[in-house]
Design a protein around this motif. Structure first.
Motif, short mmCIF file in Angstrom:
data_model
loop_
_atom_site.label_atom_id
_atom_site.label_comp_id
_atom_site.label_asym_id
_atom_site.label_seq_id
_atom_site.Cartn_x
_atom_site.Cartn_y
_atom_site.Cartn_z
N VAL A 175 29.30 16.02 62.02
CA VAL A 175 30.38 16.48 62.90
C VAL A 175 29.96 17.74 63.65
O VAL A 175 30.13 17.84 64.87
CB VAL A 175 31.65 16.77 62.08
N ARG A 178 27.26 17.00 66.33
CA ARG A 178 27.83 16.40 67.52
C ARG A 178 28.63 17.42 68.33
O ARG A 178 28.57 17.45 69.56
CB ARG A 178 28.71 15.21 67.14
N PHE A 179 29.38 18.24 67.62
CA PHE A 179 30.12 19.32 68.28
C PHE A 179 29.16 20.24 69.04
O PHE A 179 29.41 20.59 70.21
CB PHE A 179 30.90 20.12 67.24
N LEU A 196 31.23 13.91 70.11
CA LEU A 196 32.12 14.12 68.97
C LEU A 196 33.24 13.09 68.96
O LEU A 196 33.59 12.55 67.91
CB LEU A 196 32.69 15.53 69.00
#
Length: 494
Positions: A175, A178-179, A196
């Motif tokens: 997470v 991707r952020f 995300l």
């Protein structure tokens, strides 16, 4: 953050084999010193040590350092040091004698090109000067926080809320990566690939191609002989074929952004607009610069945050202190509704700054840095360095050095950074997480802004429970957490 730590077992073996014929000559050149010198066997030198410890380089270095009264150990043709005076010498005082190794630059050239992460000499100086100017502008800091705020409010928080309601277990490392990729692409190109949220097939393609190109480039750099990857590239087979295809995708995306910006001739706060504005540099050179920026922002910050949240999972008292600090600052500024703190509020968060710094001390994103000596030299502690030798300092080992941090060096204690309630920084030659000297990380302040904003938003709104045992590292471009960080999310009632 620069990524020159890639010195994994096979690279060590390569350097050793290259130096083996000179072993006796160099051994004879060793001068009396107070530091520790590990003398090898006849003919084979130190090869058995490198083979034995090849897969645990970081821990091996951290074990070697305390055996030396000066914090320096020589294992010909390598010098490992955790001595702040030595670090200052190679990172600043005698900087020009310790560039990045040519073999490593060659292995990573297809991915980085002439970008700042893979450059020495004039290419590096130009990019450093230009980037240094931009990174020190107020407009960039405001732009950075604006992008972090947007990605947090419209991407990260909604995702965590959905996971909390469904009971889904998230890989927090994935997470955060991707952020970070969405965020750095917004900063660099002015475009959000929406990795995300998974809303863009093109963005997902770019994300995976960039990740694969990064991993395959590391694998190439790990080859014991450059002839191996060069032959594979010439034949276009195996990992070299996969690398070529991934790089075609990555370059295609970046070049489209560059071409589009040139044609539109529109300005903006993103890095592409800032570097391409005067039109003095080729599209290829601009592309290389931008890829370096994307890589630095994509890997280091999410790695640091993953380890931070893992540490916090066993430190509820630290979590509570951070939440109390957030609450106090919001109250003082009469800011009770905004989902993301302002830049001034983030700067006031001294305890959170200390907690992040303490986590980085123990789990640095870039745990080992290597430089090649262009000529013979002597370090401040008297250690002899031969021409062509590799000198390494390890933020990982230095963060665990009792001589630097005291007998509680193995403990996670944010309070060591605080004095009368105020965060107190230390010398970059002791705390080498962001490196030091002319190559000190330009994005340090930006990284702290991003990390503090993300941590504050998550801790204010959610409880995180780590659901599987974790704590082992995996070396790639950065010191990632092996197996990711699986967490269960629960919304807090504030």
């Amino acid at each position: 953050m620069e990524l020159s730590f890639i010195l994994l077992p096979s690279i060590i073996l390569l350097s050793f084999l290259y130096s083996a014929s000179l072993f006796f000559k160099r051994d004879a050149l060793l001068k009396p010193t107070k530091s520790t010198v590990l003398k090898g066997y006849p003919i084979i030198g130190n090869l058995p040590l490198f083979i034995k410890n090849g897969r645990r380089t970081l821990d091996w270095v951290a074990e070697l350092i305390p055996t030396s009264p000066t914090g320096t150990v020589t294992v010909v043709p390598f010098v490992f040091t955790a001595n702040p005076s030595n670090v200052e010498h190679l990172a600043r005082t005698n900087f020009n004698n310790y560039p990045k190794a040519d073999d490593l630059l060659a292995a990573l050239h297809d991915f980085f090109g002439r970008g700042i992460l893979n450059a020495n000499g004039e290419d590096w100086r130009f990019q450093r000067k230009a980037a240094s100017f931009e990174f020190n502008t107020k407009s960039l800091r405001a732009f950075v926080l604006d992008k972090v705020r947007h990605e947090t409010v419209h991407g990260l928080i909604p995702l965590l809320k959905r996971a909390g309601r469904s009971g889904e277990v998230l890989d927090l490392q994935d997470v955060l990566e991707r952020f970070a990729f969405d965020n750095i692409c917004s900063l660099v190109f002015g475009e959000d690939p929406k990795c995300l949220s998974g809303e863009s097939e093109e963005g997902e393609k770019f994300y995976h191609a960039f990740h694969e190109a990064s991993e395959l480039s590391v694998q190439r750099a790990m080859q014991p002989f450059s002839l191996i990857w060069k032959l594979g590239k010439w034949l276009d087979v195996g990992s070299e074929k996969r690398l070529r295809k991934s790089l075609e995708i990555v370059r295609g995306f970046v070049e489209r952004y560059v071409t589009s910006r040139r044609e539109q001739s529109r300005g903006g706060g993103d890095f592409l607009s800032r570097f391409a504005a005067d039109g003095a540099h080729s599209d290829e050179f601009i592309r290389d610069i931008l890829i370096s920026f994307v890589l630095a922002g994509r890997d280091t910050t999410p790695t640091a945050l993953t380890w931070f949240f893992w540490v916090l999972s066993s430190k509820p008292e630290v979590v509570e202190k951070i939440r109390e600090e957030i609450k106090s600052i919001r109250s003082r500024h009469k800011n009770h509704d905004s989902e993301v703190l302002t830049l001034d509020e983030l700067r006031e968060m001294g305890y959170l700054h200390a907690a992040v710094s303490e986590s980085l001390r123990l789990y640095p994103s870039v745990p080992l840095l290597a430089r090649e000596s262009k000529g013979e030299d002597e370090l401040p502690d008297g250690t002899h360095v031969g021409k062509g030798w590799t000198v390494m300092y390890s933020p990982y080992a230095m963060g665990r050095a009792e001589g630097i941090w005291g007998k509680d060096c193995g403990e996670f204690r944010p309070e060591r950074w605080m004095e009368d309630g105020v965060f107190q920084p230390t010398s970059p030659f002791r705390y080498t997480v962001f490196h030091a000297g002319p190559r000190m990380c330009l994005g340090k302040d930006m990284a702290y802004i991003q990390m503090k904003a993300v941590v504050a938003s998550i801790l204010e709104g959610f409880e995180l429970e780590v659901v599987e045992k974790r704590g082992k590292y995996q070396l790639s471009m950065t010191m990632r957490m092996e197996g990711g960080l699986p967490v269960r999310v629960k919304e807090r009632s504030i």
